[in-house]
Design a protein around this motif. Sequence first.
Motif, PDB file in Angstrom:
ATOM      1  N   MET A  82       0.834  -1.188   0.000  1.00 21.15           N
ATOM      2  CA  MET A  82       0.000   0.000   0.000  1.00 21.15           C
ATOM      3  C   MET A  82       0.873   1.242   0.000  1.00 21.15           C
ATOM      4  N   ALA A  83       0.523   2.211  -0.815  1.00 20.03           N
ATOM      5  CA  ALA A  83       1.293   3.444  -0.917  1.00 20.03           C
ATOM      6  C   ALA A  83       1.163   4.255   0.362  1.00 20.03           C
ATOM      7  N   GLY A  84       2.258   4.906   0.730  1.00 20.78           N
ATOM      8  CA  GLY A  84       2.250   5.753   1.910  1.00 20.78           C
ATOM      9  C   GLY A  84       1.686   7.133   1.589  1.00 20.78           C
ATOM     10  N   GLU A  85       1.677   7.964   2.593  1.00 14.42           N
ATOM     11  CA  GLU A  85       1.145   9.323   2.473  1.00 14.42           C
ATOM     12  C   GLU A  85       1.911  10.139   1.431  1.00 14.42           C
ATOM     13  N   VAL A  86       3.230  10.070   1.470  1.00 15.77           N
ATOM     14  CA  VAL A  86       4.042  10.839   0.518  1.00 15.77           C
ATOM     15  C   VAL A  86       3.848  10.304  -0.897  1.00 15.77           C
ATOM     16  N   ASP A  87       3.825   8.986  -1.055  1.00 12.87           N
ATOM     17  CA  ASP A  87       3.583   8.403  -2.379  1.00 12.87           C
ATOM     18  C   ASP A  87       2.220   8.828  -2.914  1.00 12.87           C
ATOM     19  N   ALA A  88       1.224   8.933  -2.044  1.00 13.73           N
ATOM     20  CA  ALA A  88      -0.110   9.375  -2.462  1.00 13.73           C
ATOM     21  C   ALA A  88      -0.072  10.824  -2.950  1.00 13.73           C
ATOM     22  N   ARG A  89       0.682  11.679  -2.244  1.00 13.66           N
ATOM     23  CA  ARG A  89       0.827  13.079  -2.691  1.00 13.66           C
ATOM     24  C   ARG A  89       1.518  13.140  -4.049  1.00 13.66           C
ATOM     25  N   LEU A  90       2.567  12.340  -4.197  1.00 17.73           N
ATOM     26  CA  LEU A  90       3.280  12.308  -5.475  1.00 17.73           C
ATOM     27  C   LEU A  90       2.339  11.885  -6.599  1.00 17.73           C
ATOM     28  N   ALA A  91       1.541  10.869  -6.359  1.00 13.99           N
ATOM     29  CA  ALA A  91       0.600  10.395  -7.375  1.00 13.99           C
ATOM     30  C   ALA A  91      -0.417  11.479  -7.716  1.00 13.99           C
TER      31      ALA A  91
END
Length: 155
Positions: free
Chosen positions: A1-10
């Motif tokens: 599962m993507a983390g918080e930062v990965d979600a922002r990047l996406a």
Amino acid sequence: MAGEVDARLAKLGIEVPQAAAPVANYVGYVQTGNLVFVSGQVPLKDGKFQYQGKLGESISLEDAQAAARLCAINVIAQVKAACGGDLDRVRRVVKLTGFVNSTGDFTDQPKVVNGASDLMVEVFADKGRHSRAAVSAAALPAGVAVEVEAVVEIG
């Protein structure tokens, strides 16, 4: 599962590349304690230099800001490697130093480096707020417009 930062990047539509391999006798980053010192990153995309030119001569402020943003993405790639892929381990972007390939009479280096600084805040929120230097350089590797180095605290 993507983390918080990965979600922002996406959400920002940013794909973080693999950390670039060094082109000389240095490493992409060094970790000591909780600090990661990231070597200067240039605007490299898909193995090719982008945004080559000198501010005040052959490249616009807007293009240089985009170059600084790309440098920051490459900084994030090095930090991601240092974190074993988990950017949520970033506690703080401590400092950025931006080098701007510019003529002697160009004085908007801070505006150029905002391209990198703004991205760090977009990606890491308050943890992305940092101290900074934005300095002129007579020349940079491969004639690129900008180079950015960083110090990042991780947990």
